[in-house]
Design an enzyme around this catalytic site. Structure first.
Site, mmCIF file in Angstrom:
data_model
loop_
_atom_site.group_PDB
_atom_site.id
_atom_site.type_symbol
_atom_site.label_atom_id
_atom_site.label_comp_id
_atom_site.label_asym_id
_atom_site.label_seq_id
_atom_site.Cartn_x
_atom_site.Cartn_y
_atom_site.Cartn_z
ATOM 1 N N GLU A 51 1.738 -9.259 2.387
ATOM 2 C CA GLU A 51 0.437 -9.589 2.983
ATOM 3 C C GLU A 51 -0.135 -10.830 2.321
ATOM 4 O O GLU A 51 0.192 -11.142 1.170
ATOM 5 C CB GLU A 51 -0.507 -8.377 2.774
ATOM 6 C CG GLU A 51 -1.900 -8.577 3.353
ATOM 7 C CD GLU A 51 -2.709 -7.280 3.421
ATOM 8 O OE1 GLU A 51 -2.269 -6.250 2.893
ATOM 9 O OE2 GLU A 51 -3.798 -7.328 4.041
ATOM 10 N N ASN A 107 -3.404 -3.003 12.705
ATOM 11 C CA ASN A 107 -3.168 -2.307 11.429
ATOM 12 C C ASN A 107 -4.389 -1.452 11.112
ATOM 13 O O ASN A 107 -5.534 -1.919 11.231
ATOM 14 C CB ASN A 107 -2.980 -3.342 10.309
ATOM 15 C CG ASN A 107 -2.978 -2.708 8.921
ATOM 16 O OD1 ASN A 107 -2.015 -2.056 8.545
ATOM 17 N ND2 ASN A 107 -4.068 -2.853 8.177
ATOM 18 N N GLU A 108 -4.163 -0.232 10.758
ATOM 19 C CA GLU A 108 -5.258 0.662 10.343
ATOM 20 C C GLU A 108 -6.475 0.496 11.254
ATOM 21 O O GLU A 108 -7.592 0.234 10.785
ATOM 22 C CB GLU A 108 -5.603 0.450 8.860
ATOM 23 C CG GLU A 108 -4.431 0.790 7.954
ATOM 24 C CD GLU A 108 -4.757 0.894 6.454
ATOM 25 O OE1 GLU A 108 -5.888 0.560 6.046
ATOM 26 O OE2 GLU A 108 -3.856 1.299 5.703
ATOM 27 N N GLN A 125 3.586 -3.655 -2.219
ATOM 28 C CA GLN A 125 4.002 -4.828 -1.446
ATOM 29 C C GLN A 125 5.032 -5.570 -2.280
ATOM 30 O O GLN A 125 5.131 -5.327 -3.479
ATOM 31 C CB GLN A 125 2.812 -5.715 -1.137
ATOM 32 C CG GLN A 125 1.738 -5.035 -0.321
ATOM 33 C CD GLN A 125 0.723 -6.033 0.241
ATOM 34 O OE1 GLN A 125 0.797 -7.246 0.061
ATOM 35 N NE2 GLN A 125 -0.290 -5.478 0.911
ATOM 36 N N GLU A 149 3.336 1.498 5.221
ATOM 37 C CA GLU A 149 2.696 1.222 3.927
ATOM 38 C C GLU A 149 2.819 2.479 3.082
ATOM 39 O O GLU A 149 2.329 3.547 3.466
ATOM 40 C CB GLU A 149 1.226 0.830 4.085
ATOM 41 C CG GLU A 149 1.043 -0.546 4.690
ATOM 42 C CD GLU A 149 -0.403 -1.041 4.669
ATOM 43 O OE1 GLU A 149 -1.178 -0.631 3.787
ATOM 44 O OE2 GLU A 149 -0.739 -1.831 5.576
ATOM 45 N N TYR A 194 -0.622 6.261 0.372
ATOM 46 C CA TYR A 194 -0.525 5.717 -0.984
ATOM 47 C C TYR A 194 -0.643 6.839 -2.014
ATOM 48 O O TYR A 194 -1.411 7.783 -1.822
ATOM 49 C CB TYR A 194 -1.639 4.695 -1.234
ATOM 50 C CG TYR A 194 -1.377 3.367 -0.545
ATOM 51 C CD1 TYR A 194 -0.536 2.428 -1.120
ATOM 52 C CD2 TYR A 194 -1.956 3.070 0.680
ATOM 53 C CE1 TYR A 194 -0.283 1.207 -0.496
ATOM 54 C CE2 TYR A 194 -1.706 1.856 1.320
ATOM 55 C CZ TYR A 194 -0.862 0.929 0.721
ATOM 56 O OH TYR A 194 -0.607 -0.268 1.334
#
Ligand code: AHR
Length: 491
Positions: A25, A172-173, A344, A295, A239
């Site tokens: 990103e 995204n999201e 990432q 992710e 996450y």
């Protein structure tokens, strides 16, 4: 006694190589001062892209790279990033540190990077602040072969031939930074965007819809019900945060309890994948739509003294175990998990590599990706597991996480993680349907739970030869050290 039965003769489902995917990103020092150093840099580079990073990622057979975000994707207007670099518009990267983004790394530079890495691009389009036309034009700009305003513009910018782009994310999201939408609304938005993201005669898109945040099962249910037939993939973000979102905990200074909390939270990926997959099965029993975990990884507090918006964290043996158990879980669900992207790649969150000017250090997580790379495109071996559970904090996690695959050439690969921070363990693996004559292995471990690689001590945590495995008839006996990742190759 921990015991695993490997039904080698029952292996059939392919583990997609894309499960070993990555994510870059425009955040902190991932792109700028990470991949991209610019053509004038004294750091050896190819057209502005760091050579040592390219070499390191090629060595782990990086299959794909997701870009440009993340939250950044829904603020990104692709036209700002094409054409002569000196004339590109700049913007403020509002999500990540409020820094000025000069757009010197744009579509052409990203595709050049993918070509250098020999990996597939995965582009995430802007739904939150973009338009259907803007995204549709971007697809045409990249993939149209016939003459049209977008392919003509691409040619004028130095690239007459279309690129091949398969993976395309529609936002995204969108439940958060990508527009704060309700799923009932986004399902229709997705259908509208997907309609105008057109295939070209020689480029077929794999359209990925925004999926759930962690355990939001309602999101998956509605997306599959209302938009399932129009998508190829549905994402999931998860996450591993040891503490709370406001106080996540240090990447390098943690107690034995925090080690266990981190393992417990990381192991939750197994439950999440199982439950989202079960919902998907109701609408898509043939498993056509992939669950795309685009992710995942650990998210710790930033390193002291660094910009809080840059998400720069160190990476220890603990992170390596999280990577190992997560990849074992994705392998195990190969029938539904068609892609995953760790967050990432460079200098951000659970990175493969950290850089400081011309210096580069590979993290323990990188070494796990290297040790596991033989699973890419191999056939998953169904396992029967009889593993002791560790009781912690009212929950149970298995002492050992495992997955196994067999390559077309008949090479069996077994990857094991001993999650216990202090106790070694012995494992017996019964091999069914194969006559094993030799085993070789490597192990990733260290004396301390928080061992990590630094610019001054870059090889503190690296894979070492492993002599703790032996074959006894049809049984493999493995003596694993505490807190270790072991890879075995059986022939
Ligand atoms: O990876 C960092 C951020 O985490 C991404 O930009 C966003 O999608 C997620 O919330």
């Amino acid at each position: 006694m921990n015991r695993i039965v490997l039904n080698v003769d029952a292996a059939s489902t392919r583990i997609s190589r894309h499960v070993y995917g990555h994510f870059a990103e425009h955040l902190g020092r991932c792109i700028y001062d990470g991949f991209w150093v610019g053509t004038d840099s004294p750091i050896p580079n190819t057209r502005g892209i760091r050579n040592d990073l390219v070499d390191a990622l090629r060595a782990i057979d990086i299959p794909n790279l997701r870009w440009p975000g993340g939250c950044f994707a829904d603020d990104y207007h692709w036209r700002d990033g094409v054409g002569p670099q000196a004339q590109r518009a700049s913007m403020v990267n509002a999500h990540w540190g409020g820094v000025t983004e000069d757009n010197s790394f744009g579509t052409h530079e990203f595709m050049d990077l993918c070509e250098l890495l020999a990996c597939e691009p995965y582009v995430c389009g802007n739904v939150g602040s973009g338009t259907v036309r803007e995204m549709s034009d971007w697809v045409q700009y990249m993939t149209a072969s016939a003459s049209c305003p977008m392919s003509d513009l691409r040619a004028a910018n130095g690239r007459p031939d279309p690129w091949k782009v398969r993976y395309w994310g529609v936002g995204n999201e969108t439940w958060g930074c990508g527009g704060n939408m309700r799923v009932e609304y986004y399902a229709d938005v997705y259908r509208r965007y997907a309609t105008y993201l057109r295939n070209q005669p020689d480029n077929r898109l794999y359209r990925i819809a925004v999926g759930a945040n962690s355990d939001d099962y309602h999101w998956t249910d509605v997306m599959m019900r209302d938009a399932g037939p129009m998508m190829d993939g549905l994402s999931l973000h998860y996450y591993t945060v040891t503490g709370s979102w406001s106080k996540k905990g240090s990447a390098t200074e943690f107690s034995a309890d925090e080690w266990m909390t981190c393992m417990r939270k990381a192991y939750r990926i197994e439950e999440l994948v199982t439950r989202h997959a079960t919902i998907m099965d109701r609408y898509d029993p043939d498993k056509r739509v992939g669950l795309i975990v685009d992710e995942w990884g650990t998210w710790h507090d930033v390193e002291p003294g660094t910009n809080p918006g840059f998400l720069y964290q160190q990476n220890t043996l603990r992170d390596a175990l999280v990577a190992g158990l997560s990849l074992n879980s994705f392998n195990t669900h190969a029938d539904r998990v068609h892609m995953a992207n760790i967050a990432q790649t460079i200098n951000v969150l659970q990175a493969m590599a950290l850089t400081s000017a011309e210096r580069l250090v590979l993290t323990p997580t990188y070494h796990v990706f290297e040790m596991y790379k033989g699973h890419q495109n191999a056939s998953l071996i169904p396992l029967v597991l009889d593993i002791e559970q560790i009781e912690f904090d009212g929950a149970q996690i298995p002492r050992v996480s495992a997955s196994a695959s067999v390559s077309d050439a008949g090479r069996v690969l077994v990857t094991l993680c001993n999650l216990d921070p202090s106790a070694p363990t012995t494992l017996t693996c019964e091999l069914r349907g194969v006559r094993a004559t030799s085993v070789t292995g490597r192990v990733l471990t260290a004396p301390e739970t928080n061992a990590h690689n630094t610019f001054d001590d870059p090889d503190r945590v690296t894979p070492q030869p492993f002599d703790g495995a032996e074959i006894d008839g049809a049984t493999l006996i493995v003596r694993m050290p505490a807190k270790s990742v072991v890879v075995l190759q059986v022939e």
